[in-house]
Design an enzyme around this catalytic site. Structure first.
Site, PDB file in Angstrom:
ATOM      1  N   CYS A 262     -27.796  -9.397 -16.128  1.00 41.38           N
ATOM      2  CA  CYS A 262     -27.268  -9.127 -17.475  1.00 41.38           C
ATOM      3  C   CYS A 262     -28.245  -9.662 -18.514  1.00 41.38           C
ATOM      4  O   CYS A 262     -28.679 -10.810 -18.439  1.00 41.38           O
ATOM      5  CB  CYS A 262     -25.902  -9.782 -17.644  1.00 41.38           C
TER       6      CYS A 262
ATOM      7  N   CYS B 119     -23.180  -7.162 -18.758  1.00 39.21           N
ATOM      8  CA  CYS B 119     -21.941  -7.302 -17.985  1.00 39.21           C
ATOM      9  C   CYS B 119     -20.893  -6.317 -18.503  1.00 39.21           C
ATOM     10  O   CYS B 119     -20.713  -6.179 -19.712  1.00 39.21           O
ATOM     11  CB  CYS B 119     -21.362  -8.699 -18.142  1.00 39.21           C
TER      12      CYS B 119
ATOM     13  N   CYS C 185     -18.959 -12.429 -19.616  1.00 43.12           N
ATOM     14  CA  CYS C 185     -20.271 -12.532 -20.244  1.00 43.12           C
ATOM     15  C   CYS C 185     -20.234 -13.549 -21.390  1.00 43.12           C
ATOM     16  O   CYS C 185     -21.073 -14.436 -21.476  1.00 43.12           O
ATOM     17  CB  CYS C 185     -20.662 -11.149 -20.764  1.00 43.12           C
TER      18      CYS C 185
ATOM     19  N   GLY D  61       0.793  -1.220   0.000  1.00 41.26           N
ATOM     20  CA  GLY D  61       0.000   0.000   0.000  1.00 41.26           C
ATOM     21  C   GLY D  61       0.831   1.279   0.000  1.00 41.26           C
ATOM     22  O   GLY D  61       0.295   2.349  -0.267  1.00 41.26           O
TER      23      GLY D  61
ATOM     24  N   CYS E  29     -26.251 -12.632 -20.715  1.00 46.65           N
ATOM     25  CA  CYS E  29     -25.882 -13.929 -20.142  1.00 46.65           C
ATOM     26  C   CYS E  29     -26.690 -14.264 -18.893  1.00 46.65           C
ATOM     27  O   CYS E  29     -26.583 -15.373 -18.375  1.00 46.65           O
ATOM     28  CB  CYS E  29     -24.392 -13.976 -19.838  1.00 46.65           C
TER      29      CYS E  29
END
Lengths: 287, 201
Positions: free
Chosen positions: A244, A269, A275, A35, A247
């Protein structure tokens, strides 16, 4: 995917060996201090700042001839930025490229983490525009550096609290602040906060490159990444009333697509490969 | 003074056979080791090098050192210094507190961790990385390690590291984000101990 012809006259992966060595040393320190933003000598790249020069330099320093590279932009493999960067590496390294998340050893990304869970050994490289989470709260680098040294992150909490006071909830939806390994406040790059939980204890190595700002940082595998929140306003991700429409996935990040000028909309998606692979499984003949 | 035969330096060993491809291979192993503290990894590249440099140590030096990195060596071996000066162009120092990298070829009489640079809270990355050659490494027993990069915990046995050294390492963790990062080297094998790793004896 068919290999593009490699170009003559450049070193493998474009950068010279001294630059790669300097970036590699920065990456090792970044992994050792999760970080923390390690300064590095960012180079001019053959595309402008803001197009992923940090991510490209990190990828160039870690890519080898046996790697398989995937590049996504907003979750999609075939948007301009992704196509250009993928072709850049295909031409300067000759490596195999793919759109399959599972096949890739290195995934360079702009603004998304793939929906398919990553595995140990994969490297996810983020393109970062502004690496400093505190920058819009404190413009002075000397000050933000001190704030990180002292873990003085009260200002960030105040900013989130101001959201609650004004809107009743934390309104930030992307670039949502996280604490890495319970120590450093880190900017996850502009991924939607939907993706924040995927960073937590992820088995893949996550590397972040900011070219203009000249910083590299990292989240090692199996590292705690906590989104900032309050006890009475816990962190929440976006969810949709739709699945979605291509899909049927109800668990993925959805893009709203305008279909015509009468307001017809469609939710699909954002991760195009996820997808497509779901649709292939549903109707193997159609793919 | 007249030159004698003994003044003629022995032929310098060549470095990597394929510098570009060997160094990326080595870097990926050391990055993988840093990202998975304690796990023993193998470096395949074996550059020809003076006998005092273990194969993985030679490979790491050729991969990571250059004119920007000051190297401290524990025992002066002119063959090693000459080899690294020639191939890496790195300045070699006598003072551990100036070193970006330190090559330690014997765990006997190692300087304490405090002799090296731990960085400061604003720039913790400006710290020494120790390359310590040891007599053996094993994940079967030894000290227990916890921290980022380790799913639950992992054992690491490093031959020749005295208990006092582990205790100093334990104590140094309170200074995080400052600290020393270590790569233990045994022949072709390495195991890394970044400053985030907690050691339980």
């Amino acid at each position: 995917m068919a290999a593009t012809e490699t170009v003559e006259g450049y070193n493998f992966a474009y950068l010279d060996e001294h630059t790669k060595r300097m970036i590699r040393r920065a990456i090792l320190k970044a992994i050792a201090i999760p970080g923390y933003q390690v300064p590095f000598g960012s180079r001019e790249m053959p595309l402008p700042y803001g197009w992923g020069t940090g991510g490209i330099q990190v990828t160039a320093a870690v890519i080898g001839p046996d790697d398989v590279l995937k590049v996504i932009d907003q979750g999609s493999d075939d948007t301009t930025n992704a196509v250009n960067i993928r072709r850049f590496f295909a031409r300067t390294t000759g490596v195999k490229t793919t759109e399959r998340t599972l096949e890739a050893t290195i995934i360079q990304t702009r603004h998304r983490i793939p929906e398919t869970p990553l595995r140990d050994g994969q490297i996810l490289v983020y393109q970062v525009p502004i690496p400093e989470m505190l920058r819009w709260l404190e413009p002075r680098e000397a000050e933000t550096r001190k704030m990180h040294a002292l873990s003085e992150y009260g200002a960030m909490h105040v900013k989130l609290y101001e959201d609650i006071a004004r809107h009743g909830y934390i309104a930030a939806t992307y670039d949502y602040p996280v604490i890495v390994n319970e120590r450093y406040l880190m900017r996850p790059s502009p991924i939607p906060k939907f993706d924040n939980p995927k960073m937590h204890m992820n088995p893949a190595l996550q590397l972040f490159g900011a070219g203009r700002e000249k910083r590299i940082y990292a989240v090692p595998p199996y590292t705690a990444v906590r989104s900032l929140d309050f006890e009475d306003h816990p962190f929440e991700t976006q969810h949709w009333d739709h699945a979605c429409e291509l899909c049927g996935a109800a668990d993925s990040f959805l893009d709203e697509v305008i279909m015509d000028d009468r307001g017809t909309r469609m939710f699909v998606c954002s991760d195009s490969e996820y997808c497509l692979s779901r649709r292939e499984k549903q109707q193997p003949a159609v793919a | 003074m007249m030159n004698t035969i003994s003044d003629v330096p022995p032929a310098l060993a060549p470095g990597f056979d394929q510098p570009v491809f060997d160094s990326i291979k080595v870097f990926r192993v050391v990055a993988d080791a840093m990202a998975h503290p304690g796990e023993i990894k193998r470096i395949d590249a074996r550059p020809p090098a003076p006998a005092q440099l273990m194969p993985a140590a030679a490979a790491l030096c050729l991969t990571l050192l250059d004119f920007e990195t000051v190297l401290w060596t524990q025992n002066p071996h002119s063959a090693v210094s000459e080899y690294l000066r020639f191939h890496c162009g790195c300045p070699v120092t006598q003072t551990p507190s100036q070193a970006a990298f330190a090559w330690i070829d014997s765990t006997m009489n190692m300087p304490p961790l405090s002799a090296f640079i731990a960085g400061d809270p604003e720039y913790p990355d400006r710290s020494t990385t120790l390359l310590i050659q040891v007599k053996s490494l094993s994940n079967a027993s030894g000290v227990r390690l916890f921290g980022p990069g380790i799913r639950e915990s992992i054992y690491l046995d490093v031959a020749g590291i005295p208990a006092a050294y582990w205790r100093e390492l334990q104590a140094s963790r309170a200074a995080f984000p400052c600290g020393i990062d270590i790569v233990f080297i045994w022949g072709e094998r390495i195991a890394a101990l970044p400053r985030t790793t907690q050691v339980v004896m």
